[in-house]
Design a protein around this motif. Structure first.
Motif, PDB file in Angstrom:
ATOM      1  N   ALA A  38       0.824  -1.205   0.000  1.00 11.98           N
ATOM      2  CA  ALA A  38       0.000   0.000   0.000  1.00 11.98           C
ATOM      3  C   ALA A  38       0.855   1.250   0.000  1.00 11.98           C
ATOM      4  O   ALA A  38       0.335   2.354   0.132  1.00 11.98           O
ATOM      5  CB  ALA A  38      -0.915  -0.005   1.229  1.00 11.98           C
ATOM      6  N   GLU A  41      -0.124   3.811  -2.276  1.00 13.34           N
ATOM      7  CA  GLU A  41      -1.357   4.486  -1.881  1.00 13.34           C
ATOM      8  C   GLU A  41      -1.110   5.486  -0.756  1.00 13.34           C
ATOM      9  O   GLU A  41      -1.854   6.465  -0.629  1.00 13.34           O
ATOM     10  CB  GLU A  41      -2.408   3.461  -1.462  1.00 13.34           C
ATOM     11  CG  GLU A  41      -3.306   3.033  -2.626  1.00 13.34           C
ATOM     12  CD  GLU A  41      -2.536   2.513  -3.815  1.00 13.34           C
ATOM     13  OE1 GLU A  41      -1.636   1.683  -3.612  1.00 13.34           O
ATOM     14  OE2 GLU A  41      -2.819   2.933  -4.943  1.00 13.34           O
ATOM     15  N   LEU A  44      -0.172   8.327  -2.586  1.00 14.17           N
ATOM     16  CA  LEU A  44      -1.398   8.881  -3.144  1.00 14.17           C
ATOM     17  C   LEU A  44      -2.128   9.749  -2.143  1.00 14.17           C
ATOM     18  O   LEU A  44      -2.567  10.867  -2.465  1.00 14.17           O
ATOM     19  CB  LEU A  44      -2.307   7.715  -3.573  1.00 14.17           C
ATOM     20  CG  LEU A  44      -3.609   8.036  -4.242  1.00 14.17           C
ATOM     21  CD1 LEU A  44      -3.342   8.533  -5.628  1.00 14.17           C
ATOM     22  CD2 LEU A  44      -4.489   6.804  -4.278  1.00 14.17           C
ATOM     23  N   TYR A  48      -3.260  13.706  -2.321  1.00 16.39           N
ATOM     24  CA  TYR A  48      -4.643  14.151  -2.197  1.00 16.39           C
ATOM     25  C   TYR A  48      -4.859  15.048  -0.976  1.00 16.39           C
ATOM     26  O   TYR A  48      -5.766  15.873  -0.970  1.00 16.39           O
ATOM     27  CB  TYR A  48      -5.597  12.952  -2.175  1.00 16.39           C
ATOM     28  CG  TYR A  48      -6.034  12.544  -3.566  1.00 16.39           C
ATOM     29  CD1 TYR A  48      -5.292  11.647  -4.306  1.00 16.39           C
ATOM     30  CD2 TYR A  48      -7.169  13.103  -4.141  1.00 16.39           C
ATOM     31  CE1 TYR A  48      -5.675  11.300  -5.584  1.00 16.39           C
ATOM     32  CE2 TYR A  48      -7.563  12.760  -5.414  1.00 16.39           C
ATOM     33  CZ  TYR A  48      -6.809  11.861  -6.143  1.00 16.39           C
ATOM     34  OH  TYR A  48      -7.187  11.515  -7.420  1.00 16.39           O
ATOM     35  N   SER A 101      -4.338  -1.464  -0.224  1.00 15.90           N
ATOM     36  CA  SER A 101      -4.134  -0.507  -1.311  1.00 15.90           C
ATOM     37  C   SER A 101      -5.391  -0.402  -2.163  1.00 15.90           C
ATOM     38  O   SER A 101      -5.757   0.677  -2.622  1.00 15.90           O
ATOM     39  CB  SER A 101      -2.922  -0.893  -2.160  1.00 15.90           C
ATOM     40  OG  SER A 101      -3.271  -1.867  -3.108  1.00 15.90           O
ATOM     41  N   LYS A 105      -7.353   3.051  -2.603  1.00 12.67           N
ATOM     42  CA  LYS A 105      -7.512   3.598  -3.944  1.00 12.67           C
ATOM     43  C   LYS A 105      -8.984   3.818  -4.259  1.00 12.67           C
ATOM     44  O   LYS A 105      -9.376   4.862  -4.772  1.00 12.67           O
ATOM     45  CB  LYS A 105      -6.894   2.641  -4.973  1.00 12.67           C
ATOM     46  CG  LYS A 105      -6.629   3.328  -6.287  1.00 12.67           C
ATOM     47  CD  LYS A 105      -6.099   2.406  -7.357  1.00 12.67           C
ATOM     48  CE  LYS A 105      -5.165   1.349  -6.835  1.00 12.67           C
ATOM     49  NZ  LYS A 105      -4.635   0.521  -7.917  1.00 12.67           N
ATOM     50  N   GLN A 106      -9.792   2.837  -3.945  1.00  9.04           N
ATOM     51  CA  GLN A 106     -11.216   2.960  -4.235  1.00  9.04           C
ATOM     52  C   GLN A 106     -11.843   4.023  -3.352  1.00  9.04           C
ATOM     53  O   GLN A 106     -12.752   4.737  -3.778  1.00  9.04           O
ATOM     54  CB  GLN A 106     -11.913   1.599  -4.021  1.00  9.04           C
ATOM     55  CG  GLN A 106     -13.306   1.536  -4.581  1.00  9.04           C
ATOM     56  CD  GLN A 106     -13.355   1.806  -6.066  1.00  9.04           C
ATOM     57  OE1 GLN A 106     -12.370   1.666  -6.775  1.00  9.04           O
ATOM     58  NE2 GLN A 106     -14.511   2.216  -6.546  1.00  9.04           N
ATOM     59  N   VAL A 108     -10.407   6.722  -2.386  1.00  8.71           N
ATOM     60  CA  VAL A 108     -10.074   7.999  -3.015  1.00  8.71           C
ATOM     61  C   VAL A 108     -11.009   8.266  -4.194  1.00  8.71           C
ATOM     62  O   VAL A 108     -11.487   9.392  -4.403  1.00  8.71           O
ATOM     63  CB  VAL A 108      -8.601   8.008  -3.466  1.00  8.71           C
ATOM     64  CG1 VAL A 108      -8.336   9.117  -4.447  1.00  8.71           C
ATOM     65  CG2 VAL A 108      -7.689   8.147  -2.265  1.00  8.71           C
ATOM     66  N   ASP A 211      -4.044  11.510  -9.839  1.00 11.20           N
ATOM     67  CA  ASP A 211      -5.236  10.682 -10.053  1.00 11.20           C
ATOM     68  C   ASP A 211      -5.061   9.379  -9.279  1.00 11.20           C
ATOM     69  O   ASP A 211      -3.964   9.090  -8.817  1.00 11.20           O
ATOM     70  CB  ASP A 211      -5.437  10.403 -11.547  1.00 11.20           C
ATOM     71  CG  ASP A 211      -4.310   9.591 -12.131  1.00 11.20           C
ATOM     72  OD1 ASP A 211      -3.540  10.144 -12.926  1.00 11.20           O
ATOM     73  OD2 ASP A 211      -4.186   8.400 -11.777  1.00 11.20           O
ATOM     74  N   PRO A 212      -6.156   8.602  -9.151  1.00 10.87           N
ATOM     75  CA  PRO A 212      -6.083   7.412  -8.301  1.00 10.87           C
ATOM     76  C   PRO A 212      -5.030   6.392  -8.744  1.00 10.87           C
ATOM     77  O   PRO A 212      -4.686   5.512  -7.973  1.00 10.87           O
ATOM     78  CB  PRO A 212      -7.493   6.818  -8.382  1.00 10.87           C
ATOM     79  CG  PRO A 212      -8.353   7.985  -8.721  1.00 10.87           C
ATOM     80  CD  PRO A 212      -7.538   8.863  -9.602  1.00 10.87           C
ATOM     81  N   GLN A 213      -4.541   6.490  -9.973  1.00  8.23           N
ATOM     82  CA  GLN A 213      -3.570   5.496 -10.429  1.00  8.23           C
ATOM     83  C   GLN A 213      -2.129   5.890 -10.165  1.00  8.23           C
ATOM     84  O   GLN A 213      -1.220   5.147 -10.476  1.00  8.23           O
ATOM     85  CB  GLN A 213      -3.741   5.252 -11.939  1.00  8.23           C
ATOM     86  CG  GLN A 213      -5.105   4.771 -12.343  1.00  8.23           C
ATOM     87  CD  GLN A 213      -5.498   3.501 -11.646  1.00  8.23           C
ATOM     88  OE1 GLN A 213      -4.680   2.619 -11.421  1.00  8.23           O
ATOM     89  NE2 GLN A 213      -6.764   3.392 -11.261  1.00  8.23           N
ATOM     90  N   GLY A 215      -0.325   6.032  -7.681  1.00  3.05           N
ATOM     91  CA  GLY A 215       0.445   5.232  -6.726  1.00  3.05           C
ATOM     92  C   GLY A 215       1.231   4.113  -7.387  1.00  3.05           C
ATOM     93  O   GLY A 215       2.407   3.913  -7.109  1.00  3.05           O
TER      94      GLY A 215
END
Lengths: 284, 217, 327
Positions: A38, A41, A44, A48, A101, A105-106, A108, A211-213, A215
């Motif tokens: 993770a 993330e 990430l 954010y 992770s 991610k989801q 977010v 963006d969520p990707q 990470g």
């Protein structure tokens, strides 16, 4: 000549950014024997946090300050909820943190939507470096990364706390019998590692697509850096980041970025195959 | 069967290491079936029929007793690769005899991690026998065992010699166990043999009493 | 046989019987869905074999699935003219090509003690990412968009198979794959693989060529995954880079972990259960479903290593390994 300097600066930039991410990973992976899937993330979340804070208050710097704090708290929570149950089950740490992770991610995506966000560059000027106009903010990142790497090294190798943490990692039972609170060390180490990742995400936010990707994009190179450099070593993280970061940037200058990634991966595979303990470890 | 006794540091484990090929001797020979094997690699010596029980437990804790026995039992077929293992069926008679030997016939399906310490040791010895080694080296096989477990192991080892025809070298400290083995004894001190003979003679030998006396029960 | 073993056997037989009788109760649409799930089930079996049995944690299992899918598509779309365009050739290639890649990858990865479990997981993860990147850039196999209009499974006369016929074809393939995996797991080879999973060094010292055994089972698993991929593409009619990638590799990991990694039927049903539940989620709940799935996965890893179905579906050990031997 100018192109070479620009290339060198880009290489240093990517390598140091990678080092920032990798340091956190090495602290958790190399020192605690926990593979944190993770980690990307956590990076990430750091980005954010900056998005949220600069969106709400307009201040990037506040976001940058808050990100490691938020991540330290997240790290403590994750350690308490999940990690402490599976320290002795090494492979399961991969699976559990990777499940984490997914959840992050989801989460977010649910909170911020799947699209890309942008964070305005807080230092939009350019600085002249040996005849090349180089973005000031990137230089700032490089300086910060170097400083943070030194600070981490200092913490682990020159302070009493660092010695205690290394003692726990070397021999937990012994350390406990010497009066060291091993649980607190575990929590502290995981929190520090997470904070490093979050800080990296925050500092990189202005120059990346948030963006969520994002990470995964750093997770792979930083894992490769750890494996290539040497698993249990902070210096290994530096060397590994250098190799992976350098190779990626230099290859990307000549061929497409996708091809470069493939080449870097193959290079890493060859190194790992012949030096299973990384460059630091040498042959087994 | 031969028992080797001596104080710590006298060279018993080193002797084993020379026999199994971990060390090459500076001089002298190790004759296995008339052939000098001193200095060969451990893998090759092992394949000549030598099996050794180390002090680290050698069983698979997550597998059942029967599975533990099957792995060394199938090693002969395993030499020809996974496909031959697929069609291989271990000889049930031999397998049952091994289970009887270590007294775990009724526990074949039990997970090894859950059986008693003494039973694990006996299982490990049976696994060594399953490997079909002619010479078995046991390094302190009763370490940490109770009196009853010790007697069970002694009985197992005697059966290995009498019924299975195996040759056995045993390193031990526990004099009670040594007496139950009923075999010739060699006492080493600082790398040299100071006494030989059966338990009664050796236990009264003044040199042995002077340099080393194991636990007496 | 103990009571739990009897339960395991009954449930396993019941599950297959249920699958066999499904066309009597379900309509065409749902049979089509079930066929897809069963295909995923074969994919899950391939992972269950290496992970549950031999302890090989592969984060890139989709590589073989995807190569199988691409192979089938390339052949039946006529893009490899020297091989013809028969679906049987396609299926054969879908099995053989991933098998060879798996053998090669295994040969590289299982060198001595070079790659521990963790190293292996990361290396296979990166391999999956790289394969997807490479697939996206390779125009011959369709590049970013992949290949479309892959013909469905057809009868000898050229007509596409009916929904039910396709279902039975895939279903029987699944059953055969299951029985093959079971046979491997319950043979002495399975015992040795379990030994490798439990303590590799000890198994090495018993004289086994551990590396060869790992490569063997990894290759068989690759072939199975490829086979599933080949079947997949005939049902969906397309193949694209994500099918070799990281996302699908980790999805199958979830199915197997949630279903039960050490019991083959658990892995198989895990795929069916997760996929079916996903489908049942309405669009608005979809985004929360992923969070729930991730949380469930964490829970299973930390607290329930046998997965949801592992305990229920566990079969009795083979007779030769049972209580007290030949009785």
């Amino acid at each position: 000549m100018q192109a070479t300097i620009a290339l060198l600066l880009d290489t240093a930039n990517f390598t140091l950014a990678l080092l920032l991410v990798t340091l956190g990973l090495v602290v958790i992976f190399g020192l605690m024997n926990v593979i944190n899937m993770a980690h990307g993330e956590f990076f990430l979340i750091g980005a954010y946090v900056v998005v949220a804070v600069s969106g709400a208050t307009g201040s990037f710097w506040l976001g940058l300050l808050l990100a490691p704090v938020v991540l330290a708290l997240v790290g403590l929570l994750v350690e308490w909820l999940i990690i402490r149950h599976i320290y002795h089950r090494f492979i399961d740490t991969i699976l559990a943190t990777w499940g984490l992770s997914l959840v992050i991610k989801q989460g977010v995506v649910v909170l911020f939507g799947p699209g890309a966000q942008s964070v305005p560059n807080p230092l939009p000027t350019a600085v002249d470096v040996f005849g090349v106009q180089y973005p000031a903010y990137r230089l700032f990142i490089m300086a910060l990364a170097a400083a943070l790497a030194l600070a981490t090294y200092y913490l682990f190798f020159r302070t009493k706390l660092g010695l205690q943490i290394r003692g726990v990692i070397a021999n937990r039972a012994m350390a406990a019998s010497l009066g060291i609170n091993t649980r607190r060390m575990d929590r502290a180490t995981f929190a520090v590692g997470s904070a490093l990742a979050g800080f990296a995400g925050a500092v990189m936010a202005p120059i990346m697509s948030v963006d969520p990707q994002m990470g995964v994009g750093f997770l792979i190179p930083s894992f490769l850096s750890v494996l290539v450099g040497g698993v249990n070593s902070l210096v290994g993280a530096l060397i590994g980041s250098g190799v992976i970061g350098g190779a990626t940037t230099i290859f990307s200058a000549g061929i497409s970025q996708a091809d470069a990634q493939i080449l870097v991966f193959l290079l890493a595979m060859i190194i790992i195959r012949f030096l299973p303990n990384g460059i630091i470890g040498g042959r087994k | 069967m031969q028992c080797i006794l001596g104080p710590n540091g006298c060279g018993k484990t080193t002797l084993f290491n020379v026999v199994t090929g971990e060390f090459a001797p500076d001089g002298g020979e190790v004759r296995l079936g008339g052939r000098n094997v001193a200095g060969l690699s451990p893998y090759r010596i092992s394949r000549l029929g030598v099996a050794r029980k180390f002090q680290v437990p050698g069983v698979y804790p997550e597998l059942s007793v029967a599975e533990n026995i099957e792995i060394p039992l199938a090693a002969g077929a395993g030499r020809y690769g996974p496909l031959s293992l697929l069609g291989y069926r271990p000889d049930p008679v031999r397998r049952d005899r091994l289970l009887d030997l270590c007294g775990l016939a009724g526990k074949a399906g039990d997970k090894v991690g859950e059986i008693a310490h003494g039973e694990k040791q006996r299982l490990e010895i049976a696994m060594l026998v399953a490997r079909d080694a002619e010479l078995i080296l046991l390094d302190e096989p009763t370490a940490g065992m109770s009196g009853a477990e010790t007697s069970a192991v002694a009985s197992l080892i005697r059966r290995l010699r009498d019924e299975e025809g195996k040759s056995i070298l045993v390193i031990e400290h526990d004099m009670n166990f040594v007496r139950q083995l009923e075999c010739p004894i060699v006492v080493m001190v600082r790398g040299k043999i100071v006494a030989e003979g059966r338990y009664e003679e050796v236990s009264r030998d003044p040199r042995v009493i002077e340099s080393y006396l194991g636990k007496r029960h | 046989m103990t009571r739990s073993a009897r339960l395991g056997l009954s449930l396993t037989v019941l599950a297959w019987a249920g699958l066999g009788l499904a066309p009597l109760v379900l309509d065409d649409w749902n049979i089509g869905l079930l066929t897809q799930y069963v295909t995923y089930g074969i994919f899950a079996l391939s992972l269950g074999l290496i992970w549950g049995q031999a302890g090989i944690l592969c984060f890139g299992q989709a590589i073989f699935f995807g190569i199988g899918a691409y192979s089938m598509a390339l052949v039946t779309l006529g893009k490899l003219p020297w091989l013809g365009d028969s679906q049987w050739t396609g299926l054969a290639l879908a099995v053989l090509l991933p098998m060879m890649v798996a053998a090669l990858l295994g040969w590289i990865m299982f060198q001595g003690r070079a790659l521990s479990g963790a190293h292996l997981a990361i290396v296979t993860l990166c391999a999956a990412v790289v394969c997807e990147i490479a697939a996206r850039r390779w125009e011959f196999i369709g590049g970013f968009n992949g290949l479309f209009n892959v013909p469905p499974l057809s009868a000898p006369n050229g007509d596409p198979l009916s929904t039910n016929a396709t279902y039975f074809f895939v279903g029987i393939a699944a059953l055969l794959t299951y029985l093959l995996s079971l046979w491997i797991g319950r043979s002495p080879l399975g015992t040795v693989l379990a030994g490798i999973r439990n303590d590799e060094r000890r198994t090495l010292h018993f004289g086994y060529d551990v590396r060869l055994h790992k490569i063997f089972v990894f290759t068989v698993s690759g072939a199975m995954a490829g086979f599933a991929g080949g079947l997949f593409t005939t049902q969906f009619g397309f193949v694209s880079p994500p099918l070799v990638g990281f996302a699908l590799s980790t999805e199958v990991l979830i199915w197997v972990a949630v279903g039960g990694r050490s019991v083959l039927m658990g892995a198989f049903l895990g795929a069916l259960a997760v996929r079916a539940t996903e489908n049942a989620m309405s669009a608005s709940l979809d985004q929360y479903w992923l969070i729930a799935l991730g949380a469930l996965f964490i829970l299973v890893v930390v607290v329930l290593p046998q997965g949801l179905f592992g305990k229920l579906l566990a079969l009795a050990p083979p007779r030769r390994l049972g209580r007290g031997g030949t009785r």
